[in-house]
Design a protein around this motif. Sequence first.
Motif, PDB file in Angstrom:
ATOM      1  N   SER A 571      -9.594 -46.345 -37.045  1.00 38.61           N
ATOM      2  CA  SER A 571     -11.027 -46.090 -36.911  1.00 38.61           C
ATOM      3  C   SER A 571     -11.695 -46.190 -38.273  1.00 38.61           C
ATOM      4  CB  SER A 571     -11.239 -44.697 -36.325  1.00 38.61           C
ATOM      5  OG  SER A 571     -12.559 -44.282 -36.530  1.00 38.61           O
ATOM      6  N   LEU A 572     -12.716 -47.034 -38.324  1.00 31.48           N
ATOM      7  CA  LEU A 572     -13.416 -47.245 -39.584  1.00 31.48           C
ATOM      8  C   LEU A 572     -14.900 -47.019 -39.315  1.00 31.48           C
ATOM      9  CD1 LEU A 572     -13.241 -48.150 -42.492  1.00 31.48           C
ATOM     10  CD2 LEU A 572     -13.030 -50.485 -41.726  1.00 31.48           C
ATOM     11  N   ASN A 573     -15.452 -46.013 -39.945  1.00 33.51           N
ATOM     12  CA  ASN A 573     -16.863 -45.695 -39.707  1.00 33.51           C
ATOM     13  C   ASN A 573     -17.697 -46.245 -40.855  1.00 33.51           C
ATOM     14  OD1 ASN A 573     -19.294 -44.632 -38.963  1.00 33.51           O
ATOM     15  ND2 ASN A 573     -18.495 -42.584 -38.515  1.00 33.51           N
ATOM     16  N   LEU A 574     -18.439 -47.323 -40.572  1.00 33.86           N
ATOM     17  CA  LEU A 574     -19.288 -47.920 -41.612  1.00 33.86           C
ATOM     18  C   LEU A 574     -20.749 -47.879 -41.194  1.00 33.86           C
ATOM     19  CD1 LEU A 574     -17.333 -51.091 -42.792  1.00 33.86           C
ATOM     20  CD2 LEU A 574     -17.777 -49.046 -44.077  1.00 33.86           C
ATOM     21  N   THR A 575     -21.079 -46.988 -40.258  1.00 31.96           N
ATOM     22  CA  THR A 575     -22.469 -46.911 -39.825  1.00 31.96           C
ATOM     23  C   THR A 575     -23.348 -46.391 -40.952  1.00 31.96           C
ATOM     24  OG1 THR A 575     -22.034 -44.727 -38.941  1.00 31.96           O
ATOM     25  CG2 THR A 575     -21.909 -46.533 -37.409  1.00 31.96           C
ATOM     26  N   ARG A 576     -24.626 -46.651 -40.828  1.00 30.07           N
ATOM     27  CA  ARG A 576     -25.622 -46.176 -41.793  1.00 30.07           C
ATOM     28  C   ARG A 576     -25.328 -46.627 -43.212  1.00 30.07           C
ATOM     29  NH1 ARG A 576     -29.365 -42.696 -40.757  1.00 30.07           N
ATOM     30  NH2 ARG A 576     -29.434 -41.833 -38.683  1.00 30.07           N
ATOM     31  N   ASN A 577     -25.070 -47.915 -43.379  1.00 25.29           N
ATOM     32  CA  ASN A 577     -24.990 -48.479 -44.714  1.00 25.29           C
ATOM     33  C   ASN A 577     -26.098 -49.501 -44.868  1.00 25.29           C
ATOM     34  OD1 ASN A 577     -22.730 -47.479 -46.494  1.00 25.29           O
ATOM     35  ND2 ASN A 577     -21.714 -47.616 -44.500  1.00 25.29           N
ATOM     36  N   GLU A 578     -26.030 -50.312 -45.926  1.00 26.53           N
ATOM     37  CA  GLU A 578     -27.143 -51.233 -46.195  1.00 26.53           C
ATOM     38  C   GLU A 578     -26.628 -52.662 -46.279  1.00 26.53           C
ATOM     39  OE1 GLU A 578     -28.899 -49.461 -49.657  1.00 26.53           O
ATOM     40  OE2 GLU A 578     -29.357 -47.629 -48.539  1.00 26.53           O
ATOM     41  N   PHE A 579     -26.123 -53.148 -45.172  1.00 25.45           N
ATOM     42  CA  PHE A 579     -25.436 -54.432 -45.180  1.00 25.45           C
ATOM     43  C   PHE A 579     -26.375 -55.589 -45.505  1.00 25.45           C
ATOM     44  CE2 PHE A 579     -23.006 -51.777 -42.220  1.00 25.45           C
ATOM     45  CZ  PHE A 579     -21.839 -51.734 -42.955  1.00 25.45           C
ATOM     46  N   PHE A 588     -16.900 -61.278 -45.032  1.00 30.64           N
ATOM     47  CA  PHE A 588     -16.936 -59.866 -44.624  1.00 30.64           C
ATOM     48  C   PHE A 588     -17.538 -59.725 -43.217  1.00 30.64           C
ATOM     49  CE2 PHE A 588     -19.714 -56.087 -44.358  1.00 30.64           C
ATOM     50  CZ  PHE A 588     -18.729 -55.124 -44.288  1.00 30.64           C
ATOM     51  N   LEU A 589     -18.637 -60.418 -43.005  1.00 34.04           N
ATOM     52  CA  LEU A 589     -19.311 -60.316 -41.703  1.00 34.04           C
ATOM     53  C   LEU A 589     -18.405 -60.845 -40.594  1.00 34.04           C
ATOM     54  CD1 LEU A 589     -22.756 -61.530 -43.014  1.00 34.04           C
ATOM     55  CD2 LEU A 589     -22.192 -59.208 -42.347  1.00 34.04           C
ATOM     56  N   GLN A 590     -17.697 -61.928 -40.910  1.00 36.87           N
ATOM     57  CA  GLN A 590     -16.767 -62.496 -39.928  1.00 36.87           C
ATOM     58  C   GLN A 590     -15.624 -61.512 -39.647  1.00 36.87           C
ATOM     59  OE1 GLN A 590     -17.507 -65.397 -38.401  1.00 36.87           O
ATOM     60  NE2 GLN A 590     -15.838 -64.808 -37.042  1.00 36.87           N
ATOM     61  N   TRP A 591     -15.180 -60.860 -40.696  1.00 36.70           N
ATOM     62  CA  TRP A 591     -14.111 -59.862 -40.539  1.00 36.70           C
ATOM     63  C   TRP A 591     -14.545 -58.741 -39.598  1.00 36.70           C
ATOM     64  CZ3 TRP A 591     -14.026 -54.888 -43.324  1.00 36.70           C
ATOM     65  CH2 TRP A 591     -12.869 -54.152 -43.063  1.00 36.70           C
ATOM     66  N   VAL A 592     -15.770 -58.248 -39.804  1.00 36.83           N
ATOM     67  CA  VAL A 592     -16.278 -57.189 -38.920  1.00 36.83           C
ATOM     68  C   VAL A 592     -16.291 -57.675 -37.484  1.00 36.83           C
ATOM     69  CG1 VAL A 592     -18.280 -55.775 -38.365  1.00 36.83           C
ATOM     70  CG2 VAL A 592     -17.654 -56.136 -40.753  1.00 36.83           C
ATOM     71  N   LYS A 593     -16.748 -58.928 -37.287  1.00 38.33           N
ATOM     72  CA  LYS A 593     -16.800 -59.453 -35.920  1.00 38.33           C
ATOM     73  C   LYS A 593     -15.411 -59.550 -35.314  1.00 38.33           C
ATOM     74  CE  LYS A 593     -20.890 -62.314 -36.207  1.00 38.33           C
ATOM     75  NZ  LYS A 593     -21.417 -63.655 -36.054  1.00 38.33           N
ATOM     76  N   ASP A 594     -14.481 -60.017 -36.113  1.00 39.06           N
ATOM     77  CA  ASP A 594     -13.117 -60.214 -35.593  1.00 39.06           C
ATOM     78  C   ASP A 594     -12.428 -58.894 -35.284  1.00 39.06           C
ATOM     79  OD1 ASP A 594     -13.580 -62.834 -35.922  1.00 39.06           O
ATOM     80  OD2 ASP A 594     -12.422 -63.063 -37.769  1.00 39.06           O
ATOM     81  N   GLN A 595     -12.769 -57.847 -36.028  1.00 42.69           N
ATOM     82  CA  GLN A 595     -12.052 -56.577 -35.901  1.00 42.69           C
ATOM     83  C   GLN A 595     -12.923 -55.508 -35.241  1.00 42.69           C
ATOM     84  OE1 GLN A 595      -8.917 -56.410 -36.838  1.00 42.69           O
ATOM     85  NE2 GLN A 595      -8.870 -58.440 -37.754  1.00 42.69           N
ATOM     86  N   GLN A 596     -13.856 -55.941 -34.403  1.00 40.48           N
ATOM     87  CA  GLN A 596     -14.822 -55.012 -33.809  1.00 40.48           C
ATOM     88  C   GLN A 596     -14.227 -53.714 -33.300  1.00 40.48           C
ATOM     89  OE1 GLN A 596     -17.514 -56.489 -30.854  1.00 40.48           O
ATOM     90  NE2 GLN A 596     -17.549 -58.477 -31.826  1.00 40.48           N
ATOM     91  N   GLN A 597     -13.055 -53.815 -32.670  1.00 40.01           N
ATOM     92  CA  GLN A 597     -12.488 -52.636 -31.999  1.00 40.01           C
ATOM     93  C   GLN A 597     -12.163 -51.528 -32.990  1.00 40.01           C
ATOM     94  OE1 GLN A 597     -10.918 -55.467 -32.512  1.00 40.01           O
ATOM     95  NE2 GLN A 597      -9.019 -54.858 -33.499  1.00 40.01           N
ATOM     96  N   LEU A 598     -12.087 -51.854 -34.276  1.00 39.40           N
ATOM     97  CA  LEU A 598     -11.753 -50.827 -35.272  1.00 39.40           C
ATOM     98  C   LEU A 598     -12.960 -49.979 -35.645  1.00 39.40           C
ATOM     99  CD1 LEU A 598      -9.606 -52.716 -37.914  1.00 39.40           C
ATOM    100  CD2 LEU A 598      -8.845 -51.169 -36.138  1.00 39.40           C
TER     101      LEU A 598
END
Length: 839
Positions: A571-579, A588-598
């Motif tokens: 579980s990786l909580n990256l909410t409320r940042n300034e992407f 990085f954006l592609q990584w987030v998309k690929d690993q959504q379930q985390l």
Amino acid sequence: MAPTSLAGILITAMAFLSCLRPESWDPCVQVVPNITYQCMDQALNRIPDNIPTSAKILDLSFNPLKHLSRRSFSNFSELQVLDLSRCEIKIIEDDAYQGLHNLCVLILTGNPIQSLALGAFSGLSSLQKLVAVEINLEYLEDFPIGHLKTLKELNVAHNSIKSLKLPDYFASLHNLEHLDLSNNQIQNIHHKDLKVLHQVPLLKLSVDLSLNPIEIIEPGAFREIKLHELTMRSNFNSKDVMKTCIQGLAGLKTDRLVLGEYKNERNVEKFDKFVLEGLCNLTIEEFHVAHFDYFSENTIDSFNCLANVSAISLVSLNLDDPSYFLNNFRGQQLKLVNCRSNVFPQLRHLPLKKFVYTENKGVSTFQNIELPNLEFLDLSNNGLSFKQCCSHIHLGTNKLMHLDMSFNDVINIGKNFLGLEKLEYLDFQHSTLKGINQFSVFLPLKNLYYLDISYTHTHVDFYGIFSGLISLQVLKMAGNSFQDNNLPNIFTELANLTFLDLSKCQLQQISLKAFNSTPRLQLLNMSHNNFMLLDTLPYKLLYSLQVLDYSFNHIVASKGQELQHLPNIVSLNLTRNEFACSCEHQSFLQWVKDQQQLFVEVENMLCTTPLYMQGMPLLSFRNTTCGMSKTAIGVSVFMVLMVSVVVFLIYKFYFHLMLLAGCKKYHRGGSTYDAFVIYSSQDEDWVRNELVKNLEEGVPRFQLCLHYRDFIPGVAIAANIIQEGFHKSRKVIVVVSRHFIQSRWCIFEYEIAQTWQFLSSRAGIIFIILQKIEKSLLRQQVELYRLLNRNTYLEWEDNALGRHIFWRRLKKALLDGKPWNPEETEDSENNHQEATTSN
Ligand SMILES: *[C@@H]1O[C@H](CO)[C@@H](O)[C@H](O)[C@H]1NC(C)=O
Ligand SMILES: *[C@@H]1O[C@H](CO)[C@@H](O)[C@H](O)[C@H]1NC(C)=O
Ligand SMILES: *[C@@H]1O[C@H](CO)[C@@H](O)[C@H](O)[C@H]1NC(C)=O
Ligand SMILES: *[C@@H]1O[C@H](CO)[C@@H](O)[C@H](O)[C@H]1NC(C)=O
Ligand SMILES: *[C@@H]1O[C@H](CO)[C@@H](O)[C@H](O)[C@H]1NC(C)=O
Ligand SMILES: *[C@@H]1O[C@H](CO)[C@@H](O)[C@H](O)[C@H]1NC(C)=O
Ligand SMILES: *[C@@H]1O[C@H](CO)[C@@H](O)[C@H](O)[C@H]1NC(C)=O
Ligand SMILES: *[C@@H]1O[C@H](CO)[C@@H](O)[C@H](O)[C@H]1NC(C)=O
């Protein structure tokens, strides 16, 4: 239709629509689909049809159900919790709850029940908790619950029950653990009332008799009875009644006896040492007292009877000095909660193992205690200051394992826990710690597994701060700060650390080796810090890390190593940042998309930059344009911009350029005027305000010949027209209007002009149609009609766009007259270019 009857129809229609509401629209809130439904206060008189039969929790409170007939709920066999509070229920028929085999909790609070059938509760084969508060119940005998063998909790508080007589059916309620009879009308308790408990002991039973106006307890009524807990608060209106009643309890064995009053229900005004003397004939494990106003030194003796009690809790009492009556206490546990006293209790040589002293008032400084057996000490929430902390000298024990000093004032750490090596749990949160950076204060605490120093105003600048904590598993240090906002390498000895909270520490960077010696770390909380980049490199050795919370930072993207260093993360909580959702960070954006379930709430990870992506989900980033090179995009954008600017400039300054091109020769021609204007005097306004303004004051500047100002006074008009008008003008502008056609003078001018045109063979007549003219009128001037049909002409249009086009065309036509020598015309194109480039 009369307005009144229309209004009448409207009102009827609206009334009809509003009547429709409860039936046609969904009145209940679906809290958990197919499971939990909340239908509170919806004016329902039966269960709404749209509740699925799979519902398990149903709240029907505050609806006028009024009457429960047979099998009212039989369609809902899955129900586990049914709340029927304040449903105006007066009648419950036989088998009303038939079919509810799974019901555990039934709440009937606040129903004015008049008729309760003998079989009312039949079929409730799993019921564990029945809340029948405020239902007009007078006799427990009348309550048909004898067959509810699974019942654990029966709450019949706030009724009109006058007797504690427990009906025979209690003998079959083997599982009953809690009987709440508080706030009824019980005055006398007799031996025979509790007969059933003599026959079938309910060893787990707790009975609450609070708020009954008890006057007499027959001595011996409780003899040989064993209860888990007996609560009697605000039962007695004087100390004498209380005294005799407590004597009446003689012989009772109970794990816990709770005496006292409620904050707003005070009856016993004075308290003396005799009140509690009856306690000597009881067998009590734990004794609780709450809310007695006057409770002081002269009660000392009454505590003699509590010598064999193992635990005492004193809650919300006024105690001048608690140590007076506690110094004889031989029990192991003492709780002082929310009491007011003048001094910190001087506890010496008591055999206490557990001492809880929380939320007390009136004392500001901790005094040393001496409790050699103490293992558990809770001093939280007192606002105390500690001049010296902590060693066995201050706490008087070598056996301490649990120490809670949270929510106090300033704590000076002067001693490094000498003699307290057994400590396993240490909590300092929300107190102000002083001296923690001077030396390795926790050094001897080899057994400590839990340490909380959150919000202790600690500014870490000493790397040895956690030295010695080799067993530490949980470290909470939120709300503190670090030197240079950099997390240094301070966890070197914490090999067993599994939980680390570093939130709200203003952190900006992590030293690369900070987590090299904490291989067991499972949860790391970095939220509410000031990180700009997600740098996973420091975590490369954290093979056990499962939860990483980086929410509420200023993270724009990652440093590009991403997942390779977080192999086992769950579980990786990256909410409320300034992407930044730009191509620069596409990996990085592609990584987030690929690993959504985390990711926690990945759909709530929002972009902050660039501006056009602001507030959009990070997942909506598309990488299609990213393939082009940046310079290509830059150059093409620049080119497009340049071209647009040039086109715009040419368009805007077209005539200026023309002028530049031909300026030298412009005035060489013999003509003084650019155009002679023929018009009707009726149109003079237009000529002065529009024509003259636009042509003589605009760019390029034209010179018009107008008879009202340019004709020489005293010369015959015809001569003027010919000499001044035609001969000295390159062009002739004819302003055609209805007035023009009707005015003979204009006709005359026009005829001369025509003649002159043929003579000089210059193509120079420009027609301006000022207003639409009917063909019949125009045909009266055959020649003009013919000319208009043959030549193009300009139509005046009185709107912004029309004017603009009109003036451009007119100026073009005027310039088109080749004022200079005809043979130079071919060069004009070249001249034009020269002018542009030299500019
Ligand atoms: C609720 O029950 C209905 C019918 O039994 C079923 O179709 C639906 O999938 C269920 N919904 C949920 C969220 O379980
Ligand atoms: C139970 O459900 C049946 C069929 O859905 C319906 O006809 C009946 O009225 C319901 N009974 C109650 C008590 O709501
Ligand atoms: C209670 O104990 C006292 C002695 O401590 C004894 O005199 C008295 O008779 C006892 N009372 C009852 C009701 O057992
Ligand atoms: C405490 O227990 C001891 C031994 O069991 C007994 O002799 C003594 O009377 C008890 N004291 C009280 C006040 O119950
Ligand atoms: C660390 O934890 C392991 C397993 O929980 C345990 O065996 C070991 O003794 C602990 N080490 C220390 C120094 O407490
Ligand atoms: C991290 O700490 C913040 C506040 O200090 C808290 O709200 C959050 O729940 C914590 N995260 C985890 C995963 O425990
Ligand atoms: C981040 O997500 C985790 C898991 O859902 C949650 O426990 C934690 O509270 C979140 N953090 C904050 C600061 O809300
Ligand atoms: C864009 O994303 C797709 C997957 O959605 C990926 O296969 C492709 O390589 C990415 N393109 C670029 C230029 O990164």
